[in-house]
Scaffold this motif. Sequence first.
Motif, short mmCIF file in Angstrom:
data_model
loop_
_atom_site.label_atom_id
_atom_site.label_comp_id
_atom_site.label_asym_id
_atom_site.label_seq_id
_atom_site.Cartn_x
_atom_site.Cartn_y
_atom_site.Cartn_z
N THR A 42 1.17 -0.70 0.16
CA THR A 42 -0.26 0.20 0.01
C THR A 42 0.88 1.37 0.32
OG1 THR A 42 -1.33 -1.57 1.09
CG2 THR A 42 -1.99 1.14 1.15
N VAL A 43 1.80 0.94 0.65
CA VAL A 43 3.19 2.45 0.64
C VAL A 43 3.42 2.21 -0.52
CG1 VAL A 43 4.61 3.29 1.66
CG2 VAL A 43 3.05 1.66 3.51
N ALA A 44 4.12 1.70 -1.02
CA ALA A 44 4.72 1.80 -2.47
C ALA A 44 3.25 2.06 -3.78
CB ALA A 44 4.97 0.21 -3.07
N ALA A 45 2.51 1.59 -3.43
CA ALA A 45 1.56 2.33 -4.26
C ALA A 45 1.11 4.10 -4.31
CB ALA A 45 0.72 1.44 -4.12
N THR A 46 1.97 4.64 -3.07
CA THR A 46 1.55 5.69 -2.92
C THR A 46 2.17 6.59 -4.00
OG1 THR A 46 2.21 6.13 -1.03
CG2 THR A 46 0.01 5.58 -0.40
N GLY A 47 3.69 5.79 -3.86
CA GLY A 47 4.78 7.13 -4.00
C GLY A 47 5.59 7.20 -3.68
N LEU A 48 4.92 7.27 -2.29
CA LEU A 48 6.14 7.72 -0.98
C LEU A 48 6.86 5.75 -0.82
CD1 LEU A 48 3.19 8.85 1.53
CD2 LEU A 48 5.41 10.37 0.32
N PRO A 49 8.77 6.68 -0.09
CA PRO A 49 9.25 6.01 -0.13
C PRO A 49 8.83 4.98 1.40
CG PRO A 49 10.49 7.82 0.49
CD PRO A 49 9.17 7.75 -0.19
#
Length: 424
Positions: A42-49
């Motif tokens: 889910t974090v990766a899908a936001t574009g955030l590291p």
Amino acid sequence: MRVLIASHAEKTHFLGMVPLAWALRAAGHEVVVASQPALMPTVAATGLPGVAVGHDHAMALVSRRADPEGEAVLRSLALKHRPWDLSGEELEEGHRDLVLGMLRIVNSPLVDGLVGFCRRWRPDLVVWEPLTFAAPVAAESLGVPHVRFLWGLDLIGRARHHHLARRPPDAPRPDPLTDWMGHMARRSGTVFTERMTRGHLTLDPFPDPLALDPVPGVDRLPVRYIPYNGRAVSPGWLAGARSGRARVCLTLGATAVDRLHTGTGLDVNGLVRALAATGAEVVLALTPDQLDALRDPPEGVVAAGPTPLHTLLPTCDAVVHHGGVGTLCTAMVHGVPQLVLPQVIAPMYIYDEPVLAERLDRQGAGLTVRSAVLEGGELTGMLARLLEGREHREAARDLAAQALAMPGPGRTAHTLHHLTHTGV
């Protein structure tokens, strides 16, 4: 500055912080999301590291067990519903259930890894969701400011205030939350203070008509709600011509009820028929499992399936939903009148849904069904009131104007940068 966004592995609790995280990045700050491994996709899908710390919690598994720990999970949800109505003894039991049934389960696998990462990365600020108490422990162990970001009404903070106010000063031992957090703090090389339960600041996405008044010791900072539910593609049919009838969205949520197995006796077919009886076009933004329960839908019903609400709701004249914060606030910022069914959808899954629904009702921006029994005729009549009367539309637009006037994430990012320099 370096900003750590901390959340246990709970998608809905994390997503509300993403617009602020991106505002911080856009302002030139370095941002990292730390959570348990299950949240990393889910974090990766936001574009955030992101960085995975600790190991995954077992909340869903524990909630299914027929033992004191499993029962405490469900009680910890219900006992925070109206903390101001609880006795001192009930608040003590509620804090014990909160620690046993939720906080310990989600934080124990996280705290050592989060503290260790913070000591290596050295953030200047930690932003945390209100159940991730490992985060303020990590921040206090470094001596850096930390900020709570509410994903719902601050009922935990209010329960804490009432509990401490009613607890005898000569109680023989620390209260359950102090005892448990004190143990986490000592393991991390620091000591427990009440600031660990509320942060230096509390970011609150609710406009004043819906927000609870802050309790003593909580420094509330309003921040505008920005709808975000992950990557989304607007379906092509939304750009097509309208039927000419009023459009009503029906959405019932999915995450917590399914994972915690609290169950729902909802008759989806009866609900859809009651809504269609108004003559409106009813768009079903439901999960595949919910759609599978539908038999012979009436004319004018569109089985859209999962649909990005921030693209659908601006085209709707009303929305009928379960009371989840994401749905309620997305409808709020778009000025859509709401019919909320919190206790019909999941009688056992009660956190802030009934309280938020009642506050929305009080503002005139929506109506709420207060019982756990759905009456089709009552539902049809309530929806007709939302669609036909001017007062609810005007109240919903007024509430939207107040929500949109709140400081946006960019301004909040500036405030948080100032916090790291002042050490408030």
